[in-house]
Design a protein around this motif. Structure first.
Motif, PDB file in Angstrom:
ATOM      1  N   ALA A  11      27.172  31.282  44.976  1.00 42.16           N
ATOM      2  CA  ALA A  11      27.649  31.295  43.586  1.00 42.16           C
ATOM      3  C   ALA A  11      27.321  29.992  42.876  1.00 42.16           C
ATOM      4  N   ASP A  12      26.909  30.106  41.630  1.00 39.68           N
ATOM      5  CA  ASP A  12      26.724  28.930  40.791  1.00 39.68           C
ATOM      6  C   ASP A  12      28.066  28.552  40.160  1.00 39.68           C
ATOM      7  N   GLY A  13      28.341  27.270  40.076  1.00 31.74           N
ATOM      8  CA  GLY A  13      29.587  26.829  39.458  1.00 31.74           C
ATOM      9  C   GLY A  13      30.808  27.306  40.206  1.00 31.74           C
ATOM     10  N   TRP A  14      30.824  27.120  41.514  1.00 31.17           N
ATOM     11  CA  TRP A  14      31.915  27.649  42.338  1.00 31.17           C
ATOM     12  C   TRP A  14      33.146  26.742  42.342  1.00 31.17           C
ATOM     13  N   ILE A  15      33.057  25.556  41.744  1.00 31.72           N
ATOM     14  CA  ILE A  15      34.209  24.666  41.636  1.00 31.72           C
ATOM     15  C   ILE A  15      34.828  24.833  40.246  1.00 31.72           C
ATOM     16  N   PRO A  16      36.129  25.145  40.149  1.00 26.39           N
ATOM     17  CA  PRO A  16      36.743  25.330  38.827  1.00 26.39           C
ATOM     18  C   PRO A  16      36.771  24.019  38.046  1.00 26.39           C
ATOM     19  N   THR A  17      36.360  24.080  36.783  1.00 25.35           N
ATOM     20  CA  THR A  17      36.293  22.871  35.963  1.00 25.35           C
ATOM     21  C   THR A  17      37.090  22.988  34.665  1.00 25.35           C
ATOM     22  N   THR A  18      37.193  24.198  34.102  1.00 29.26           N
ATOM     23  CA  THR A  18      37.901  24.358  32.838  1.00 29.26           C
ATOM     24  C   THR A  18      39.375  24.680  33.093  1.00 29.26           C
ATOM     25  N   ARG A  19      40.172  24.547  32.046  1.00 33.17           N
ATOM     26  CA  ARG A  19      41.603  24.842  32.176  1.00 33.17           C
ATOM     27  C   ARG A  19      41.832  26.300  32.546  1.00 33.17           C
ATOM     28  N   ARG A  20      41.049  27.215  31.963  1.00 32.28           N
ATOM     29  CA  ARG A  20      41.230  28.638  32.277  1.00 32.28           C
ATOM     30  C   ARG A  20      40.838  28.937  33.714  1.00 32.28           C
ATOM     31  N   GLU A  21      39.791  28.301  34.209  1.00 29.38           N
ATOM     32  CA  GLU A  21      39.385  28.517  35.599  1.00 29.38           C
ATOM     33  C   GLU A  21      40.445  27.999  36.566  1.00 29.38           C
ATOM     34  N   VAL A  22      40.962  26.809  36.292  1.00 29.36           N
ATOM     35  CA  VAL A  22      42.017  26.258  37.149  1.00 29.36           C
ATOM     36  C   VAL A  22      43.263  27.132  37.069  1.00 29.36           C
ATOM     37  N   SER A  23      43.602  27.595  35.871  1.00 27.56           N
ATOM     38  CA  SER A  23      44.776  28.453  35.716  1.00 27.56           C
ATOM     39  C   SER A  23      44.630  29.750  36.494  1.00 27.56           C
ATOM     40  N   SER A  24      43.420  30.333  36.477  1.00 29.66           N
ATOM     41  CA  SER A  24      43.203  31.580  37.213  1.00 29.66           C
ATOM     42  C   SER A  24      43.336  31.357  38.717  1.00 29.66           C
ATOM     43  N   VAL A  25      42.877  30.207  39.202  1.00 33.39           N
ATOM     44  CA  VAL A  25      43.034  29.887  40.623  1.00 33.39           C
ATOM     45  C   VAL A  25      44.514  29.749  40.974  1.00 33.39           C
ATOM     46  N   VAL A  26      45.268  29.073  40.119  1.00 34.80           N
ATOM     47  CA  VAL A  26      46.699  28.870  40.380  1.00 34.80           C
ATOM     48  C   VAL A  26      47.443  30.203  40.381  1.00 34.80           C
ATOM     49  N   VAL A  27      47.161  31.069  39.405  1.00 35.00           N
ATOM     50  CA  VAL A  27      47.818  32.380  39.357  1.00 35.00           C
ATOM     51  C   VAL A  27      47.484  33.190  40.603  1.00 35.00           C
ATOM     52  N   THR A  28      46.218  33.189  41.001  1.00 34.29           N
ATOM     53  CA  THR A  28      45.817  33.905  42.214  1.00 34.29           C
ATOM     54  C   THR A  28      46.552  33.369  43.436  1.00 34.29           C
ATOM     55  N   ALA A  29      46.599  32.041  43.562  1.00 34.85           N
ATOM     56  CA  ALA A  29      47.233  31.424  44.723  1.00 34.85           C
ATOM     57  C   ALA A  29      48.724  31.723  44.772  1.00 34.85           C
ATOM     58  N   VAL A  30      49.393  31.607  43.618  1.00 30.38           N
ATOM     59  CA  VAL A  30      50.854  31.741  43.588  1.00 30.38           C
ATOM     60  C   VAL A  30      51.283  33.193  43.757  1.00 30.38           C
ATOM     61  N   PHE A  31      50.719  34.080  42.932  1.00 30.31           N
ATOM     62  CA  PHE A  31      51.214  35.463  42.904  1.00 30.31           C
ATOM     63  C   PHE A  31      50.475  36.384  43.874  1.00 30.31           C
ATOM     64  N   VAL A  32      49.131  36.357  43.852  1.00 29.28           N
ATOM     65  CA  VAL A  32      48.348  37.322  44.620  1.00 29.28           C
ATOM     66  C   VAL A  32      48.317  36.971  46.108  1.00 29.28           C
ATOM     67  N   ILE A  33      48.370  35.682  46.426  1.00 31.08           N
ATOM     68  CA  ILE A  33      48.319  35.280  47.832  1.00 31.08           C
ATOM     69  C   ILE A  33      49.711  34.892  48.347  1.00 31.08           C
ATOM     70  N   ALA A  34      50.319  33.846  47.800  1.00 29.67           N
ATOM     71  CA  ALA A  34      51.533  33.285  48.404  1.00 29.67           C
ATOM     72  C   ALA A  34      52.748  34.208  48.279  1.00 29.67           C
ATOM     73  N   ILE A  35      53.129  34.565  47.054  1.00 29.15           N
ATOM     74  CA  ILE A  35      54.345  35.369  46.889  1.00 29.15           C
ATOM     75  C   ILE A  35      54.136  36.781  47.426  1.00 29.15           C
ATOM     76  N   TYR A  36      53.005  37.385  47.100  1.00 29.24           N
ATOM     77  CA  TYR A  36      52.741  38.743  47.575  1.00 29.24           C
ATOM     78  C   TYR A  36      52.793  38.816  49.093  1.00 29.24           C
ATOM     79  N   HIS A  37      52.040  37.951  49.763  1.00 30.12           N
ATOM     80  CA  HIS A  37      52.000  38.034  51.219  1.00 30.12           C
ATOM     81  C   HIS A  37      53.261  37.465  51.860  1.00 30.12           C
ATOM     82  N   GLY A  38      53.916  36.519  51.192  1.00 32.99           N
ATOM     83  CA  GLY A  38      55.184  36.032  51.729  1.00 32.99           C
ATOM     84  C   GLY A  38      56.200  37.150  51.853  1.00 32.99           C
ATOM     85  N   PHE A  39      56.390  37.893  50.770  1.00 39.90           N
ATOM     86  CA  PHE A  39      57.330  39.018  50.808  1.00 39.90           C
ATOM     87  C   PHE A  39      56.856  40.109  51.763  1.00 39.90           C
TER      88      PHE A  39
END
Length: 311
Positions: free
Chosen positions: A63-91
């Protein structure tokens, strides 16, 4: 497994779809098996740390540009990490201590219904009408049938497990809706890799807060096989198939894999553990599927029309 090969070969796309359903459906049983040897949050954290590092390495290569640099890219990573990975799999992992994996797969199949319902409430361009409400209620009825909320069952550990798994489906739905306005050209494979890795860190933090310790892990051949399946097959391989299918068939058709997972989970549970899913769960699953078809009726109709034109 490239986008071109799946788009140009319906047989390849169908085979990839079935394989994805098998890998993800089997993961519910692998979690159930592994929880005998791992504390739940630590188990989920190890799985996604291993899978996340591998997916990130793949993203760095393809992938080109695989490191998040913009606010929206960082926000999407945080949402994925918090809800889709951590909370979802925790429960999910905590819930599977009390409910069989096959039943958990049925409850999680409610996620697309919940996603449509949450989107209808949260996103201004989503319409909420009687039909949409009816589709959502069908899904909730399905979960209620699976839970079988009699007076005795309300205080049972299985009901607790079903509620926890239901919370995991809600977390996934919230994450999916929050990601919609954050869509960018950031590669999906990089988003998932960063989300898995950061989500693993959050799961480890949760494990520490609950007093889970690496000393609680029992290293046995069965434990290693379970973790390897979840990390390599259900984690890395399944997500690579998912990325290819997402490009080839689109999100609406790919959502349908969630309704094949309970079938493969039930088969895996029978083959591996000798457990048979009960009739109530089958009825509940049918109601959840009906709710999804009602909510996504326009997308499903377009998908069928397009398929008919290309046949």
């Amino acid at each position: 497994m490239s986008r071109l090969s799946l788009q140009s070969s319906p047989v390849a796309a169908a085979s990839a779809f079935v394989l994805l359903a098998v890998l993800w459906g089997g993961s519910f049983v692998a979690i159930e098996v592994g929880l005998a040897y791992f504390p739940p949050l630590l188990f989920a954290g190890i799985r996604y740390l291993l899978a996340g590092v591998a997916v990130l390495a793949y993203a760095a290569v393809v992938a080109d540009g695989w490191i998040p640099t913009t606010r929206r890219e960082v926000s999407s990573v945080v949402v994925t990490a918090v809800f889709v990975i951590a909370i979802y799999h925790g429960f999910l992992y905590v819930g599977e201590q009390y409910v069989p994996g096959a039943i958990a797969a049925v409850i999680v199949s409610l996620s697309p219904v919940l996603t449509a319902a949450v989107a209808a409430v949260v996103l201004p361009n989503e319409r909420v009408g009687p039909v949409e409400v009816g589709g959502f209620l069908l899904g909730i009825v399905g979960v209620s049938v699976v839970a079988n909320p009699s007076a005795d069952a309300l205080v049972s550990t299985q009901t607790l497990g079903i509620l926890l798994v239901f919370c995991s489906a809600v977390a996934f739905a919230v994450g999916a809706v929050l990601l919609r306005p954050l869509r960018t050209d950031f590669p999906v494979v990089a988003l998932q890799g960063w989300g898995m890795t950061l989500g693993a860190v959050l799961l480890f933090a949760g494990a520490g807060a609950l007093g889970e310790s690496p000393g609680d892990v029992s290293v046995t051949p069965t434990a290693i096989v379970s973790l390897a399946y979840l990390s390599v097959l259900s984690g890395v391989l399944a997500f690579l198939i998912y990325f290819a299918l997402l490009d080839a068939v689109g999100p609406t058709q790919l959502h349908l894999v969630g309704y094949a997972e309970p079938v493969t989970a039930a088969l895996a549970s029978w083959l591996v553990l000798g457990h048979l899913i009960e009739g109530d769960a089958l009825v509940g699953f049918a109601a959840i599927l009906a709710g999804f078809l009602v909510l996504e009726r326009h997308s499903v109709r377009r998908m069928l029309v397009n398929r008919g034109r290309t046949a």
